[in-house]
Design a protein around this motif. Sequence first.
Motif, PDB file in Angstrom:
ATOM      1  N   LEU A 470      37.282  95.064 -31.378  1.00 24.12           N
ATOM      2  CA  LEU A 470      38.483  95.151 -31.258  1.00 24.12           C
ATOM      3  C   LEU A 470      38.918  96.819 -31.150  1.00 24.12           C
ATOM      4  N   ILE A 471      38.507  97.436 -32.275  1.00 26.01           N
ATOM      5  CA  ILE A 471      38.918  98.760 -32.236  1.00 26.01           C
ATOM      6  C   ILE A 471      38.386  99.696 -30.981  1.00 26.01           C
ATOM      7  N   THR A 472      37.322  99.395 -30.718  1.00 24.93           N
ATOM      8  CA  THR A 472      36.456 100.009 -29.566  1.00 24.93           C
ATOM      9  C   THR A 472      37.302  99.778 -28.395  1.00 24.93           C
ATOM     10  N   SER A 473      37.730  98.435 -27.907  1.00 22.79           N
ATOM     11  CA  SER A 473      38.497  98.086 -26.737  1.00 22.79           C
ATOM     12  C   SER A 473      39.616  98.762 -26.794  1.00 22.79           C
ATOM     13  N   LEU A 474      40.622  98.780 -27.772  1.00 30.17           N
ATOM     14  CA  LEU A 474      41.964  99.157 -28.070  1.00 30.17           C
ATOM     15  C   LEU A 474      41.842 100.774 -27.829  1.00 30.17           C
ATOM     16  N   LEU A 475      40.821 101.414 -28.012  1.00 29.91           N
ATOM     17  CA  LEU A 475      40.689 102.991 -27.835  1.00 29.91           C
ATOM     18  C   LEU A 475      40.396 103.052 -26.578  1.00 29.91           C
ATOM     19  N   LEU A 476      39.467 102.485 -25.920  1.00 31.07           N
ATOM     20  CA  LEU A 476      38.880 102.408 -24.572  1.00 31.07           C
ATOM     21  C   LEU A 476      40.037 102.027 -23.629  1.00 31.07           C
ATOM     22  N   SER A 477      41.048 101.279 -23.955  1.00 31.99           N
ATOM     23  CA  SER A 477      42.252 100.900 -23.045  1.00 31.99           C
ATOM     24  C   SER A 477      42.852 101.941 -22.765  1.00 31.99           C
ATOM     25  N   GLY A 478      43.019 102.989 -23.466  1.00 33.33           N
ATOM     26  CA  GLY A 478      43.643 104.047 -23.350  1.00 33.33           C
ATOM     27  C   GLY A 478      42.872 105.215 -22.666  1.00 33.33           C
ATOM     28  N   ARG A 479      41.464 105.488 -23.052  1.00 30.91           N
ATOM     29  CA  ARG A 479      40.501 106.445 -22.701  1.00 30.91           C
ATOM     30  C   ARG A 479      40.125 105.831 -21.234  1.00 30.91           C
ATOM     31  N   ILE A 480      39.518 104.932 -21.042  1.00 37.76           N
ATOM     32  CA  ILE A 480      39.069 104.540 -19.845  1.00 37.76           C
ATOM     33  C   ILE A 480      39.957 103.806 -18.934  1.00 37.76           C
ATOM     34  N   GLY A 481      40.782 102.695 -19.472  1.00 34.48           N
ATOM     35  CA  GLY A 481      41.837 102.005 -18.619  1.00 34.48           C
ATOM     36  C   GLY A 481      42.793 103.004 -18.093  1.00 34.48           C
ATOM     37  N   GLY A 482      43.261 103.809 -19.055  1.00 36.73           N
ATOM     38  CA  GLY A 482      44.323 104.799 -18.449  1.00 36.73           C
ATOM     39  C   GLY A 482      43.698 105.853 -17.637  1.00 36.73           C
ATOM     40  N   SER A 483      42.649 106.378 -17.754  1.00 41.33           N
ATOM     41  CA  SER A 483      41.756 107.351 -17.014  1.00 41.33           C
ATOM     42  C   SER A 483      41.774 106.679 -15.428  1.00 41.33           C
ATOM     43  N   TYR A 484      41.222 105.360 -15.496  1.00 47.32           N
ATOM     44  CA  TYR A 484      40.775 104.671 -14.172  1.00 47.32           C
ATOM     45  C   TYR A 484      42.228 104.280 -13.520  1.00 47.32           C
ATOM     46  N   SER A 485      43.071 103.959 -13.954  1.00 43.26           N
ATOM     47  CA  SER A 485      44.729 103.535 -13.352  1.00 43.26           C
ATOM     48  C   SER A 485      45.284 104.894 -12.970  1.00 43.26           C
ATOM     49  N   GLY A 486      45.073 105.861 -13.733  1.00 45.06           N
ATOM     50  CA  GLY A 486      45.560 107.319 -13.155  1.00 45.06           C
ATOM     51  C   GLY A 486      44.834 107.717 -12.110  1.00 45.06           C
ATOM     52  N   GLU A 487      43.509 107.460 -11.953  1.00 46.96           N
ATOM     53  CA  GLU A 487      42.868 108.093 -10.686  1.00 46.96           C
ATOM     54  C   GLU A 487      43.367 107.251  -9.380  1.00 46.96           C
ATOM     55  N   VAL A 488      43.126 105.858  -9.707  1.00 45.01           N
ATOM     56  CA  VAL A 488      43.568 105.169  -8.675  1.00 45.01           C
ATOM     57  C   VAL A 488      44.982 105.257  -8.014  1.00 45.01           C
ATOM     58  N   ALA A 489      45.880 105.289  -9.050  1.00 41.72           N
ATOM     59  CA  ALA A 489      47.395 105.576  -8.675  1.00 41.72           C
ATOM     60  C   ALA A 489      47.594 106.910  -7.930  1.00 41.72           C
ATOM     61  N   THR A 490      46.774 107.909  -8.437  1.00 40.68           N
ATOM     62  CA  THR A 490      46.857 109.171  -7.844  1.00 40.68           C
ATOM     63  C   THR A 490      46.102 109.097  -6.062  1.00 40.68           C
ATOM     64  N   MET A 491      45.330 108.281  -5.909  1.00 37.68           N
ATOM     65  CA  MET A 491      44.614 108.071  -4.690  1.00 37.68           C
ATOM     66  C   MET A 491      45.866 107.229  -3.837  1.00 37.68           C
ATOM     67  N   GLN A 492      46.422 106.336  -4.636  1.00 38.04           N
ATOM     68  CA  GLN A 492      47.583 105.592  -4.045  1.00 38.04           C
ATOM     69  C   GLN A 492      48.777 106.450  -3.473  1.00 38.04           C
TER      70      GLN A 492
END
Length: 679
Positions: A470-492
Motif C-alpha cells: 500500500l505505501i509503495t503504491s501510494l508513493l508510486l501513484s505520484g512518482r510513476i502515475g504522475g510522471s506518465y500522465s504528464g508525459e502523455v498529456a504533454t504529447m496530447q
Amino acid sequence: QHEHEQISSKLHALKEQRTQGIATLNPSQPGHPYYFPTLHSGIDRKLSRATIKSAASSAHFLILIRPPLRTPRELGKMSPPSGNEPILEFKAKNIDPSKCPFLNSDVSFTLRRSTCLHLAGPSGAGKTTLSNYIAGILPPRKGKVMLRNTLGIEITECKWNDSIPEGERVGMLFQQTTLLDSLTVAGNVCVALEHCPAAKNGTEKLNEQQKRATIKRLLETVGLDYLRDGIKRPSELSGGMARRASLALQLAQRKKVIVLDEPFAGLDYITAVGVARELERLRREKGTALLLISHEPEIVDVVMGNATSMSKAKSNGGNHVNGVKSNGTVVTLERRESDDDKPKLSSTIKHPSVFGKDPHERFLSKALDYFLYSLPLILLTFLAAGLAISMLSSDILRRVDVTDTVLSVVQKEVKPILQMFTGEDEVNPMYTMMINMKVRNMLDRTIPPAKATLYAMGMAKLFVLEIGPLITSLLLSGRIGGSYSGEVATMQATAQNKLLLTLGISPVVWTFGPSLLASWIASPLLTMAGTLLALEIGAHVGPMYGIGDLDGYRSEVWDAVFVPLRLRGVVSWSENEGWEHGGRTLMESVYSYMDLRCTFSDTYLDALIEVTTHPVCFHLIKSLVFMTIIMGVAEFAARRKADLTPRGVPKVITTSVVGGSLLVIFADWGFSQLLLKRH
C-alpha cells in the motif's frame, strides 16, 4: 502673481498624477482647471485636437503637459537618450575560428531610437546566440565565459545607455507564443504593467480605472480589440494575435529595445505582414529600437519601413555582406563550415542516436527511470515507517506485564483446591509461596519468547501483507502515475499523438505498453526492497527493547512469510520426496502431485484463495494490481480530452494522482476482505 501661483499649483497637481493632459484657465471662472485626457492616435487624436482648438479660443493659457518618464532621482538627473544618442553599443569577436559559429572576424553595431537592425545569415551562424546574450537570457558574466569557452565568441562590448534603467532596456518576442495560459490576454498585459520598473519602485501608481485604460491603449496599439480579444485565453488566439499580444506585454514593460527572434515563423503571409506593420508603427511612433532575426526579407522590408535609419552597423572580416534595405540596417553573419559538413571516413563517422524507436528500448528506458529514481524515495519512506512501527511495537510489548495478573488468578483458583485437599481453612503460606515461584518461573520462560514471536509475526504480516504494497503504491501513484500522465498529456497538448496517428502508429501502443510493462517490473521490486528494509530495521530495534534476539527474529519472520502451501499435490511431494514411493508407479505419483485441491477442502475456489493469499503471492499480486490501477487511471486522465492545451496538463496530473490513490485504497480494502476468507 496670484494667477501665476494658481497655475503653478494646478500644474504641480497634474504632474503628481503622472498623466498627460491639458489644463486651461477660463476667464469666466478664474482658477478653475479643465482637464482633457491623454491624446490618442487615429480618430481620438482628431477629436482631441478639435477640443483643444475650442478650448484655446476662450483660454488665457493653453499648456500641454508631458510629465517625465521617471523622476530625476531615479535617473540621477539624467535625461532619456535623444534620437542621436546610442541606446546600445555591441561588439563581439571571433577568437576561435574552429568553434565560432560565424565566419566574420567581428560583429558590431549600434542601436538608436526608432531604428531596426536586421541580423541576417543562414541557420547556425550564431544569430540567436548573440541575441540571447543581448536580451539577458544568458547571464552577463557566466554568459561571457560560456560563449568564450564553448563557442569561441568574445563579447568585447555590450554597453547600454546609462539613462535607461536595467528593467526597461530590452525585451524579447519569441517565435512561440509566450503568454501565461492561466490568464486572459488582458490579464497578461495587466501582470506586465504591474511589474514594470516604474510600478515596482513606486514612481507610478495606477488605480483600477487607469489600469484598464492603459491595457485598452496597449492592446489597441498592437491591433487587438480590448473587449473582443482581451477576454480570450492564449489557447484561443491565432498565431498572429498571439504575437501581437506578446508584443503588448513588451510595450507594457516600456522596453527601449525589443529582440525579435523569427517573429513571423509559422504565420501566413498576410498575417505576417500585419504583424510587421504593427512593429514598424511601434518603431516609428514609440521610438522603440528593434533587433530583428528573420529569414523572410520581404517581411523585414515592411518592418524597416521608409523611416531614416539612425543605427550604424558593421561586420568585418570573412566573406560577409552588409547592406541597407528600405533605409534599414542589415548585419549579415556568414556560417562557418562545421565538422559535420566535412567528408569523413566511414570508420570515424558518429551517427546520430535513434535510441527509443523500438518498444524494447522504450521499455528499458522506462524501467530504469521508474526503478532508479523511485528507489531512494521508497527506501527512505520504509526506513521511517520501519523505525516508527518497530519502536512503537517493541515499547508496547515491553510495557505489557501479565505476571501479577496471572499470579492473582492462580491464587484465586488454586486456594480452594488446596483447602479441599488439606482440609484446612487456611492454606499454608509456604504452599502459596512455592506455587507463586513456580508460576513466576514458568512465565519468565514463556512470556519473552511469546513476545518475540508476536513481535516478529506482527512485523512480517503487517509489512508483507498490508502496508508494504500500500505505501509503495501510494508513493508510486505520484512518482510513476504522475510522471506518465504528464508525459502523455504533454504529447496530447503538443499534437505528438496526432503525429503518431498520421504515421500509422497507435499512441497507446507507443507509450502505454512499454510504460505498463516497466511499471510491472519496477513496482514489485521496489515493494520488496522497501519491505526487506523495514523488516531488517525491526530485527535491530526489537533487541534494543529486550524483545527477542536477531537470529530468533529472522527465523520467525521467515516462518511467517514462507508458510507451506496446503495443497494436496504440494503436500504429497514433500512427504514422498520423489516420483515413486510406496510401490506407486510414476503416473500415479504425477497424478497425485497435480492435485491442486486444498487438504481441507475439495473446492478449487478454496485452493485459489489459498494460493492468492499466500504471503509471497499476496505481496506480489497486490503490487501488480495496484500498479495496473495507477497506470490505467493515468492513461485515461491523459487521453480523455482530445483538444487538451498546455494549461490543462497540471490538472491531468492532479486527476491522475488523486484518482489513482483513491482507487488503490479501495482495492486494498478488497484485498483485506479476500484475506479474511483464508481458511
